[in-house]
Design a protein around this motif. Structure first.
Motif, short mmCIF file in Angstrom:
data_model
loop_
_atom_site.label_atom_id
_atom_site.label_comp_id
_atom_site.label_asym_id
_atom_site.label_seq_id
_atom_site.Cartn_x
_atom_site.Cartn_y
_atom_site.Cartn_z
N LEU A 41 -40.79 -16.13 -52.54
CA LEU A 41 -40.66 -15.85 -51.11
C LEU A 41 -41.91 -15.21 -50.52
O LEU A 41 -42.21 -15.40 -49.34
N ARG A 42 -42.67 -14.48 -51.31
CA ARG A 42 -43.94 -13.91 -50.81
C ARG A 42 -44.89 -15.04 -50.41
O ARG A 42 -45.54 -14.99 -49.37
N LYS A 43 -44.94 -16.08 -51.23
CA LYS A 43 -45.78 -17.25 -50.93
C LYS A 43 -45.23 -17.98 -49.70
O LYS A 43 -45.99 -18.40 -48.83
N GLU A 44 -43.91 -18.09 -49.61
CA GLU A 44 -43.28 -18.74 -48.46
C GLU A 44 -43.59 -17.97 -47.17
O GLU A 44 -43.80 -18.56 -46.12
N ILE A 45 -43.64 -16.65 -47.26
CA ILE A 45 -43.98 -15.82 -46.09
C ILE A 45 -45.42 -16.09 -45.67
O ILE A 45 -45.71 -16.27 -44.48
N GLU A 46 -46.33 -16.13 -46.63
CA GLU A 46 -47.75 -16.40 -46.33
C GLU A 46 -47.92 -17.76 -45.66
O GLU A 46 -48.80 -17.92 -44.82
N GLU A 47 -47.09 -18.72 -46.02
CA GLU A 47 -47.17 -20.07 -45.45
C GLU A 47 -46.30 -20.22 -44.20
O GLU A 47 -46.10 -21.33 -43.71
N ASN A 48 -45.76 -19.09 -43.71
CA ASN A 48 -44.90 -19.07 -42.52
C ASN A 48 -43.67 -19.96 -42.66
O ASN A 48 -43.20 -20.56 -41.69
N LEU A 49 -43.11 -20.00 -43.86
CA LEU A 49 -41.89 -20.76 -44.12
C LEU A 49 -40.68 -19.86 -44.31
O LEU A 49 -39.55 -20.34 -44.34
N PHE A 50 -40.93 -18.55 -44.44
CA PHE A 50 -39.84 -17.58 -44.58
C PHE A 50 -40.20 -16.34 -43.80
O PHE A 50 -41.34 -15.88 -43.81
N ARG A 51 -39.22 -15.78 -43.12
CA ARG A 51 -39.43 -14.60 -42.27
C ARG A 51 -39.61 -13.34 -43.10
O ARG A 51 -38.77 -13.02 -43.94
N SER A 93 -34.91 -21.10 -37.96
CA SER A 93 -33.88 -20.83 -36.96
C SER A 93 -32.66 -20.16 -37.59
O SER A 93 -32.15 -19.16 -37.08
N ALA A 94 -32.21 -20.70 -38.71
CA ALA A 94 -31.05 -20.11 -39.40
C ALA A 94 -31.42 -18.74 -39.96
O ALA A 94 -30.59 -17.82 -39.94
N GLN A 95 -32.65 -18.58 -40.42
CA GLN A 95 -33.10 -17.27 -40.93
C GLN A 95 -33.01 -16.21 -39.84
O GLN A 95 -32.58 -15.09 -40.08
N ALA A 96 -33.40 -16.58 -38.62
CA ALA A 96 -33.34 -15.64 -37.49
C ALA A 96 -31.90 -15.21 -37.23
O ALA A 96 -31.62 -14.04 -36.96
N LYS A 97 -30.97 -16.14 -37.33
CA LYS A 97 -29.56 -15.81 -37.09
C LYS A 97 -28.97 -14.97 -38.22
O LYS A 97 -28.16 -14.08 -37.97
N VAL A 98 -29.39 -15.23 -39.44
CA VAL A 98 -28.95 -14.40 -40.57
C VAL A 98 -29.49 -12.99 -40.39
O VAL A 98 -28.78 -12.00 -40.59
N LEU A 99 -30.75 -12.88 -40.00
CA LEU A 99 -31.35 -11.56 -39.76
C LEU A 99 -30.57 -10.80 -38.69
O LEU A 99 -30.27 -9.62 -38.86
N ARG A 100 -30.22 -11.47 -37.60
CA ARG A 100 -29.45 -10.82 -36.54
C ARG A 100 -28.10 -10.34 -37.08
O ARG A 100 -27.66 -9.22 -36.78
N ALA A 101 -27.46 -11.18 -37.89
CA ALA A 101 -26.16 -10.79 -38.46
C ALA A 101 -26.30 -9.54 -39.32
O ALA A 101 -25.43 -8.66 -39.29
N LEU A 102 -27.39 -9.44 -40.06
CA LEU A 102 -27.59 -8.28 -40.93
C LEU A 102 -28.00 -7.03 -40.15
O LEU A 102 -27.58 -5.93 -40.48
N GLU A 125 -26.08 -23.82 -39.92
CA GLU A 125 -25.66 -22.79 -38.96
C GLU A 125 -24.16 -22.86 -38.72
O GLU A 125 -23.49 -21.84 -38.62
N SER A 126 -23.62 -24.06 -38.63
CA SER A 126 -22.18 -24.22 -38.47
C SER A 126 -21.44 -23.69 -39.69
O SER A 126 -20.40 -23.05 -39.57
#
Length: 148
Positions: free
Chosen positions: A88-98, A51-60, A10-11
């Protein structure tokens, strides 16, 4: 991003304010701010924390970031190109990617076959890069192309 420890990502992406953590001895501008008005390449985005994914999403979505330890929004306008070797589709199913970040990033998907897939991929690569004109390159780089 695989080379950057999770606690520092994040930094690295959003910057930090002086004193926001132990080793933050001065203010630091992050990659999003540095890329303002341009393009930012995020490698191995599948390894990023939620957490970082949420901040990247906000930035976009909002074109705003907040530095670590900061309290004011900073406007940024950045085009993002992201890459990963994960499904990433598999990561989404496993709640590892937004999923919302996936949809924001997946405007154009390019599946690149691995070089180990054999000689059949080499013609694809040569066609893909055939648009690069040696005349537009630095003369020193042209010499290297002629040798190789």
């Amino acid at each position: 991003m695989c080379c950057i420890p999770a606690e520092l990502i994040e930094s690295e992406l959003f910057g930090h304010e002086k004193g926001s953590f132990t080793s933050a001895i001065k203010q630091r501008i992050g990659k999003f701010e540095q890329a303002d008005g341009g393009t930012l390449f995020l490698d191995e985005i599948g390894d990023m924390s939620l957490s970082a994914q949420a901040k990247v999403l906000r930035a976009l979505q909002e074109n705003k970031i907040t530095r670590v330890g900061g309290d004011k929004d900073i406007a940024v306008h950045v085009r993002v190109i992201a890459a990963t070797n994960k499904d990433l589709r598999k990561e989404i199913e496993e709640n590892l990617f937004r999923e919302d970040l996936y949809h924001r990033l997946s405007v154009i998907l390019i599946k690149v076959p691995g070089l180990r897939s054999g000689k059949t991929t080499l013609p694809c690569w040569s066609i893909s890069f055939s648009w690069i004109s040696p005349r537009s390159m630095d003369p020193n780089k042209r010499k290297l192309m002629k040798r190789g």
